[in-house]
Design a protein around this motif. Structure first.
Motif, short mmCIF file in Angstrom:
data_model
loop_
_atom_site.label_atom_id
_atom_site.label_comp_id
_atom_site.label_asym_id
_atom_site.label_seq_id
_atom_site.Cartn_x
_atom_site.Cartn_y
_atom_site.Cartn_z
N ALA A 245 0.83 -1.21 0.00
CA ALA A 245 0.00 0.00 0.00
C ALA A 245 0.86 1.25 0.00
O ALA A 245 0.55 2.24 -0.68
N ALA A 246 1.95 1.23 0.75
CA ALA A 246 2.86 2.38 0.77
C ALA A 246 3.51 2.57 -0.60
O ALA A 246 3.72 3.71 -1.03
N ALA A 247 3.82 1.47 -1.29
CA ALA A 247 4.42 1.56 -2.62
C ALA A 247 3.45 2.19 -3.61
O ALA A 247 3.85 3.02 -4.45
N VAL A 248 2.19 1.82 -3.55
CA VAL A 248 1.19 2.42 -4.43
C VAL A 248 1.04 3.91 -4.13
O VAL A 248 0.95 4.74 -5.03
N ALA A 249 1.03 4.26 -2.85
CA ALA A 249 0.88 5.66 -2.47
C ALA A 249 2.02 6.53 -2.96
O ALA A 249 1.86 7.74 -3.13
N LEU A 251 3.41 6.28 -5.91
CA LEU A 251 3.30 6.50 -7.35
C LEU A 251 2.71 7.88 -7.64
O LEU A 251 1.82 8.34 -6.93
N PRO A 252 3.16 8.52 -8.72
CA PRO A 252 2.48 9.75 -9.14
C PRO A 252 1.03 9.45 -9.47
O PRO A 252 0.70 8.35 -9.93
N PRO A 253 0.12 10.38 -9.22
CA PRO A 253 -1.30 10.11 -9.49
C PRO A 253 -1.57 9.63 -10.91
O PRO A 253 -2.42 8.76 -11.12
N TRP A 254 -0.85 10.17 -11.91
CA TRP A 254 -1.10 9.78 -13.30
C TRP A 254 -0.72 8.33 -13.59
O TRP A 254 -1.14 7.78 -14.60
N ALA A 255 0.07 7.71 -12.70
CA ALA A 255 0.49 6.32 -12.93
C ALA A 255 -0.50 5.32 -12.37
O ALA A 255 -0.38 4.11 -12.65
N LEU A 263 -6.85 5.98 -6.28
CA LEU A 263 -6.27 7.19 -5.71
C LEU A 263 -7.16 7.61 -4.55
O LEU A 263 -8.28 8.08 -4.74
N LEU A 264 -6.66 7.41 -3.32
CA LEU A 264 -7.44 7.66 -2.11
C LEU A 264 -6.63 8.57 -1.19
O LEU A 264 -6.02 8.12 -0.22
N PRO A 265 -6.59 9.86 -1.49
CA PRO A 265 -5.67 10.75 -0.77
C PRO A 265 -5.87 10.77 0.73
O PRO A 265 -4.90 10.81 1.49
N ARG A 266 -7.12 10.78 1.21
CA ARG A 266 -7.33 10.84 2.66
C ARG A 266 -6.88 9.56 3.33
O ARG A 266 -6.24 9.58 4.40
N THR A 267 -7.22 8.42 2.72
CA THR A 267 -6.79 7.14 3.28
C THR A 267 -5.28 7.04 3.30
O THR A 267 -4.68 6.57 4.28
N ARG A 269 -3.15 9.50 3.38
CA ARG A 269 -2.55 10.43 4.33
C ARG A 269 -2.68 9.95 5.76
O ARG A 269 -1.72 9.99 6.54
N TRP A 270 -3.88 9.48 6.12
CA TRP A 270 -4.14 9.18 7.52
C TRP A 270 -3.91 7.72 7.90
O TRP A 270 -3.74 7.42 9.09
N CYS A 271 -3.91 6.83 6.94
CA CYS A 271 -3.75 5.39 7.24
C CYS A 271 -2.49 4.80 6.61
O CYS A 271 -1.64 4.24 7.31
N VAL A 272 -2.37 4.93 5.29
CA VAL A 272 -1.27 4.27 4.59
C VAL A 272 0.07 4.87 4.99
O VAL A 272 1.04 4.13 5.25
N GLY A 273 0.14 6.21 5.07
CA GLY A 273 1.40 6.84 5.43
C GLY A 273 1.92 6.40 6.79
O GLY A 273 3.06 5.92 6.90
N PRO A 274 1.13 6.52 7.85
CA PRO A 274 1.60 6.06 9.16
C PRO A 274 1.92 4.57 9.20
O PRO A 274 2.87 4.14 9.86
#
Length: 311
Positions: A245-249, A251-255, A263-267, A269-274
């Motif tokens: 999940a971190a690897a997908v996050a 990626l540039p959005p266009w990829a 593309l789930l920016p809130r998820t 930011r708050w889940c995948v990143g931590p």
């Protein structure tokens, strides 16, 4: 109490050692201990001196995330993906491919100049034998400088993004440029004609490749295999899912869309990143990595460009 101290209190030292040994065996392969002794114990000049950013980046646990993200990004070039699908054995022997890649990175980053050149020569010999056609008939050669450039810049960008997001330290703008310039030495040795030497040049080259990139069925199948069907025992799959999940996050959005990835920016930011930070920290702890204390965190120059452009 930081994360490492908490893990030290919860996990017995022997269990930590077993976990670290298992990780190294997966990544470095059966010759890992022998190669490590040669890489770090052989006297002689190196391509890169201690303290250079390339050593800092390539020695960090964030490479686990960066490597997965690089594979996904590289798959978007149809000719590069066709060569991987037909010749790399990533399905039949994914761990062997990972071990060969990690060994190459270790020798070129930390080994003597002589051993680094031997590693490059071995890869170039393999590339020279790989020829074929894509499913729609386009010819490809693994030693094509244009394809080599794409593979190179996708790796460099992914490794740097991973370190800036999940690394134990952080590179400022000059450090990012130094990393790209050092990686260019390896890329040029492999046959890349004019590798980028700054972070700005790296971003420009990736942008220039975008008209050639698309999500083929082979690329989407590779993404499903990498993200959803890893050849791992069940206990290892939850932490691997966090890495994926971190690897997908990263990626540039266009990829994302060409590979069928959300593309789930809130998820993110708050889940995948931590979660990505936690699992890379656990890997760093298990491998007993002792990175230098990070200085003040500064924005990645590419992050500033993305915010300015609104991409």
């Amino acid at each position: 109490m930081n994360r490492s101290q908490a893990l030290n209190r919860l996990v017995p030292p022997r269990a930590r050692d077993r976990l670290g040994d298992a990780l190294l065996a997966r990544v470095a392969g059966p010759s890992g201990a022998e190669n490590r002794a040669r890489i770090h114990g052989t006297p002689g000049p190196r391509w890169f001196a201690p303290g250079e950013p390339i050593r800092q980046v390539h020695g960090d646990a964030s490479m686990f995330v960066g490597g997965l993200s690089a594979l996904l990004l590289q798959s978007l070039h149809p000719r590069a993906m066709a060569a991987v699908a037909a010749h790399s054995g990533y399905r039949g022997d994914p761990w062997g491919r990972l071990q060969r890649t990690s060994t190459f990175l270790a020798f070129t980053t930390y080994g003597t100049a002589q051993d680094a050149q031997r590693a490059v020569d071995a890869v170039r010999a393999v590339h020279g034998r790989i020829r074929g056609r894509t499913p729609d008939g386009q010819p490809y050669r693994a030693d094509d400088p244009h394809l080599l450039e794409w593979v190179h810049i996708a790796e460099v960008d992914s490794f740097l993004r991973a370190y800036q997001r999940y690394g134990a330290g952080h590179l400022d703008a000059d450090g990012c440029d130094a990393y790209v310039a050092a990686a260019a030495r390896v890329g040029q040795a492999l046959g890349v004609v004019r590798p980028p030497r700054t972070a700005d040049e790296l971003a420009e080259r990736i942008e220039a490749f975008r008209p050639e990139l698309r999500g083929t069925e082979e690329a989407r199948a590779a993404a499903r295999f990498i993200l959803l069907r890893p050849p791992l025992p069940w206990p290892a799959r939850p932490p691997y899912a966090l890495l994926a999940a971190a690897a997908v996050a990263l990626l540039p959005p266009w990829a994302r869309t060409p590979l069928g990835l959300p593309l789930l920016p809130r998820t993110e930011r708050w889940c995948v990143g931590p979660a990505g930070t936690a699992v890379t920290g656990a890997i760093r702890w298990a491998l007993r990595q002792t990175p230098p204390a990070p200085g003040p965190r500064q924005p990645d120059p590419r992050e500033r460009r993305v915010r300015a452009s609104g991409a």
